[in-house]
Write a protein that holds these residues in place. Structure first.
Motif, PDB file in Angstrom:
ATOM      1  N   GLU B 119       0.833  -1.208   0.000  1.00 29.76           N
ATOM      2  CA  GLU B 119       0.000   0.000   0.000  1.00 29.76           C
ATOM      3  C   GLU B 119       0.863   1.251   0.000  1.00 29.76           C
ATOM      4  O   GLU B 119       0.589   2.196  -0.730  1.00 29.76           O
ATOM      5  N   ALA B 120       1.921   1.232   0.787  1.00 30.78           N
ATOM      6  CA  ALA B 120       2.782   2.413   0.875  1.00 30.78           C
ATOM      7  C   ALA B 120       3.454   2.726  -0.462  1.00 30.78           C
ATOM      8  O   ALA B 120       3.821   3.861  -0.726  1.00 30.78           O
ATOM      9  N   MET B 121       3.594   1.710  -1.302  1.00 29.55           N
ATOM     10  CA  MET B 121       4.307   1.940  -2.567  1.00 29.55           C
ATOM     11  C   MET B 121       3.371   2.111  -3.748  1.00 29.55           C
ATOM     12  O   MET B 121       3.815   2.243  -4.879  1.00 29.55           O
ATOM     13  N   GLN B 122       2.086   2.089  -3.461  1.00 24.27           N
ATOM     14  CA  GLN B 122       1.072   2.020  -4.499  1.00 24.27           C
ATOM     15  C   GLN B 122       1.268   3.011  -5.645  1.00 24.27           C
ATOM     16  O   GLN B 122       1.153   2.649  -6.811  1.00 24.27           O
ATOM     17  N   SER B 123       1.572   4.254  -5.307  1.00 22.61           N
ATOM     18  CA  SER B 123       1.610   5.272  -6.360  1.00 22.61           C
ATOM     19  C   SER B 123       2.943   5.284  -7.099  1.00 22.61           C
ATOM     20  O   SER B 123       3.131   6.054  -8.029  1.00 22.61           O
ATOM     21  N   SER B 124       3.868   4.412  -6.712  1.00 29.10           N
ATOM     22  CA  SER B 124       5.212   4.475  -7.292  1.00 29.10           C
ATOM     23  C   SER B 124       5.394   3.616  -8.522  1.00 29.10           C
ATOM     24  O   SER B 124       6.412   3.704  -9.197  1.00 29.10           O
ATOM     25  N   GLY B 125       4.416   2.745  -8.811  1.00 27.94           N
ATOM     26  CA  GLY B 125       4.600   1.819  -9.925  1.00 27.94           C
ATOM     27  C   GLY B 125       5.465   0.626  -9.563  1.00 27.94           C
ATOM     28  O   GLY B 125       5.800  -0.198 -10.408  1.00 27.94           O
ATOM     29  N   LEU B 126       5.842   0.525  -8.293  1.00 26.48           N
ATOM     30  CA  LEU B 126       6.668  -0.595  -7.837  1.00 26.48           C
ATOM     31  C   LEU B 126       5.876  -1.464  -6.869  1.00 26.48           C
ATOM     32  O   LEU B 126       4.889  -1.028  -6.288  1.00 26.48           O
ATOM     33  N   PHE B 127       6.332  -2.699  -6.693  1.00 26.32           N
ATOM     34  CA  PHE B 127       5.718  -3.555  -5.675  1.00 26.32           C
ATOM     35  C   PHE B 127       6.737  -4.555  -5.171  1.00 26.32           C
ATOM     36  O   PHE B 127       7.783  -4.763  -5.792  1.00 26.32           O
ATOM     37  N   PHE B 128       6.412  -5.144  -4.015  1.00 27.24           N
ATOM     38  CA  PHE B 128       7.263  -6.203  -3.473  1.00 27.24           C
ATOM     39  C   PHE B 128       6.559  -7.534  -3.731  1.00 27.24           C
ATOM     40  O   PHE B 128       5.440  -7.745  -3.279  1.00 27.24           O
TER      41      PHE B 128
END
Ligand SMILES: Cc1cc2nc3c(=O)[nH]c(=O)nc-3n(C[C@H](O)[C@H](O)[C@H](O)COP(=O)(O)OP(=O)(O)OC[C@H]3O[C@@H](n4cnc5c(N)ncnc54)[C@H](O)[C@@H]3O)c2cc1C
Ligand SMILES: Cc1cc2nc3c(=O)[nH]c(=O)nc-3n(C[C@H](O)[C@H](O)[C@H](O)COP(=O)(O)OP(=O)(O)OC[C@H]3O[C@@H](n4cnc5c(N)ncnc54)[C@H](O)[C@@H]3O)c2cc1C
Lengths: 459, 459
Positions: B119-128
């Motif tokens: 969720e914290a990375m949602q707007s970055s286009g990245l994911f774990f």
């Protein structure tokens, strides 16, 4: 006394061949680098894990240093037996033990070279991607956690070694890892031995993960006005495209390669690129990468479409280090090997060039910039104390910069004799204490490649 | 006496919160599985690495067992404090410490959960990518070397953890790894702590590698007449396509999921598939995979094209284990976790089903078959000694088969209390001796999660 014990070697440790001729001792007492040569007392050629066990036990009983030797292409004095003893040449253990194409797995002895391995798999549609410039052994590559031009896509050795057989310093044979894709069973011994530089044991077999040869491969050269622009282009490409390879070669190196290989590449900072995958996705990737290069002022973006020109391009890239040496016969190599988080790369390249200029050295810059890993390489007369000290200062400034940016002192070559001194700066004291404790646990007598890597205080 | 020492805990070890209420002790004394619960004497909630250091030193000084606790979703009794002591609940250390999108890197505290992170990375286009079915903590996932549905493409935790901060059993804080893409600097401490199940130290920060969200994602369900056909199809797909996910779910599990989630999937052995990449390459991959499924007798190949149906599909898959439990309230889980070389998968599935039938157990089979990893799962009344012994025999036969085929006893769950006994069978005595030596070196007093994993003899 060491001499006397080694006198025994003719017969006892199994039936392994023992050689003590001058030329063979010399060949095992030096490398390409500025580190001072030192002869082993004997070179021993084991042919099996059992023979390795016998030799190691013999060495342990008599407190004789033991230095595993692949082809000696490592670049930090790794194989130099600084305390004499036995150079354990693994070249006779070069069988491919088990090939399971359906599982993308092969198990080999450590003396197999990467070209030998890929030739053996040629008809299978599979290949092993890790490709240091030299035709190194899989054992040496494992022991240094080597990588090369393909790492940006496929990772380094640690990402591609699934299991090992290792003879420990007391002669015990340990099996680690296995053939499953993944495992959570117990401590990761495999990862501990990968990159241990012969200081924790002798690797006698290696299980490797293989890759399918991509459907389509396209190579290209992008020529830039200056090295910083090339670095910036590499960063944007890596962020946007699943690139196969992205290699930076500077002016000086291109000139050296042209002279050495008879090529005619323009002597300008150049990115050597490779795209691989399905035909359609490769075309997309190429278009995008070209655009990103032009944005950074790239003047020429040239394809090497047929497989011969492509092979020549990578052959040229691989021989860059050798080409530099050929330009300066009689001299030896000193090379940095820092690796920084990719966004720090342009700054690091700028800093490296600026540092070299400040100290008045003409060095070459080249590297696996898709990983943030580059080499500033110098040729040097190791007897010239003044140059040596000045170059060590350059080296040290480049490392210090990289560490300040979250990088590492060695991306792929390993510590050897030259980089151990940066360990505490990189990880802090406590981690280094723990590494030393591991060394002490696994090699209490201290026979395994003494004075290298983590053991750098023991000179 | 332990009680008396713990009486002190109210004040001394830093200012960390200490809780000793019945319900909290109970929550930290059990898991979802058949392993017998055992209460800790206290639950402590550190908020910083320094507090962890203080608590660990305190525990070491007083010889108090210490069991790190994420959310307790592990499946082999990992978090059960079988000797009492302190359950160290990491939930208050849940900050995202550093996010470097351009370097595809994030550094987090161990109590961050995977959904919190994404969720914290949602707007970055990245994911774990690593995604165990439960919403586990990054600390727990690191400590078990967890994986999940994405591992076939992105690997397990060990492939995605770049560095750690660990408080050792004597209170020392060690930093390992770093932010560069690769490194050959010293021994790979990071890999040693990943998968160490809280037995070597307390992880206080984790640096993770991130991935870009693919351009296009397509999910599909392929329904098969029987489970062997589904397994064979999975093998051919993995050999031919760069698949994103390939999950096997058997009849029984589909029925349980339908009941639990209100879905209407046909109750037949099914492969849940995901394809990801550029639009064109995804289309190619889908066509090829569909063909391979039909070759194995697949009756229906259905797309879940919009993102909602896709999310529902993976949500259903993720809740499979919970759904099975919900079907049998009051009972507990026992699950196998073998992982075999991929070509051995169809044989292993056949053997597992045959074994279950022979012993007369109705179990479910599901798993990450793209990795050769599957679970035979059972719900059981842990007080039923006879069933327990019989199921342990089933478990053991399944493991023995997998090990004979070059596999591992645990692909992703870890050893915990249940799988340590297979270690010697998997690696041989010498490797296990070495693992024990490592445990002894790092935790000489034996306070870190005693009796788990490699330490299984210490019950
Ligand atoms: C022209 C050139 C280009 C290069 N390019 C790259 C590159 O792109 N990437 C890269 O990573 N490196 C590169 N290198 C460095 C070198 O090729 C690698 O370090 C390689 O892994 C060394 O393999 P080797 O067989 O020569 O090992 P050696 O040099 O013989 O040994 C290296 C170390 O491994 C140990 N060792 C060897 N075999 C065993 C064994 N069986 N068990 C335990 N320990 C063992 C030795 O003791 C020593 O410490 C290059 C070198 C040259 C000369
Ligand atoms: C429904 C369901 C589905 C699941 N699916 C999967 C799956 O697909 N793949 C998979 O791999 N697993 C799966 N699991 C198992 C579980 O989710 C994983 O094992 C997960 O990694 C555990 O994380 P956790 O936060 O719950 O850790 P916990 O269970 O709390 O702890 C697990 C272990 O890690 C140690 N630990 C926790 N935090 C730390 C720390 N900071 N430092 C040191 N040690 C620590 C503990 O001591 C313990 O030994 C599933 C579980 C459930 C219930």
């Amino acid at each position: 006394m060491l001499q006397a014990i080694l006198g025994d070697l003719g017969s006892p440790p199994g039936r392994a061949k023992v050689v003590r001729t001058e030329s063979v001792l010399e060949q095992h007492g030096r490398d390409f680098t500025y580190h001072a040569p030192h002869l082993p007392h004997a070179v021993v050629y084991p042919e099996s894990a059992v023979e390795v066990q016998t030799i190691v036990q013999f060495a342990a009983d008599h407190d004789i240093p033991l230095v595993p030797f692949g082809v000696g292409s490592s670049l930090e004095g790794h194989v130099i037996p600084i305390k004499g003893g036995i150079s354990l040449d693994m070249s006779r253990m070069n069988r491919i033990l088990e090939f399971r194409p359906g599982d993308f797995i092969v198990r080999v002895e450590p003396g197999v070279t990467r070209s030998q391995l890929n030739e053996a798999m040629q008809s299978s549609g599979l290949f092993f991607p890790v490709d240091p410039g030299a035709d190194a052994t899989i054992g040496g590559m494992t022991a240094t956690n080597a990588s090369g031009t393909n790492a940006v896509r496929y990772g380094a050795m640690r990402d591609n070694v699934k299991g090992l057989e290792v003879v420990l310093a007391d002669g015990r044979l340990v099996r680690t890892g296995g053939m499953a894709v993944k495992s959570s069973a117990g401590y990761n011994l495999t990862g501990l031995f990968v990159g241990s530089e012969g200081t924790l044991g002798v690797i006698t077999s290696i299980t490797l993960k293989l890759q399918g040869i991509p459907e389509t491969t396209v190579a290209a050269r992008a020529v830039f006005p200056d090295i910083d622009a090339a670095g910036r282009a590499a960063v944007s490409i890596v962020g946007a495209v699943a690139i196969g390879r992205v290699e930076l070669v500077d002016k000086l190196t291109i000139a050296a390669v042209n002279a050495y290989k008879g090529t005619h590449y323009e002597a300008q900072p150049t990115l050597f690129l490779e795209f691989a995958g399905s035909k359609v996705s490769v075309n997309q990737d190429v278009d995008l990468a070209r655009e990103l290069c032009f944005l950074e002022g790239c003047g020429q973006f040239l394809f090497e479409s047929d497989s011969k020109a492509r092979a020549q391009l990578w052959e040229a890239r691989h021989s860059a280090a050798i080409a530099l040496m050929a330009r300066n016969p009689g001299k030896k190599m000193m090379t940095t090997d820092v690796c920084v988080p990719i966004t720090e790369l342009p700054g690091a390249l700028f800093h490296a060039r600026e540092t070299m200029e400040r100290y008045g050295f003409e060095g070459s810059i080249l590297g696996h910039v898709g990983d943030g890993n580059y080499h500033a390489g110098f040729t040097i007369d190791p007897n010239n104390e003044k140059d040596l000290r000045a170059l060590e200062a350059v080296n040290s400034e480049i490392v210090t910069y990289a560490l300040a940016k979250g990088g590492t002192c060695t991306g792929e070559h390993g510590l050897g004799l030259g980089k151990g001194k940066y360990l505490e700066q990189e990880f802090g004291d406590e981690a280094v204490v723990l590494m030393r404790q591991l060394k002490q646990l696994l090699d209490p007598v201290g026979i395994m490649n003494p004075g290298k890597g983590v053991d750098f205080l023991n000179r």
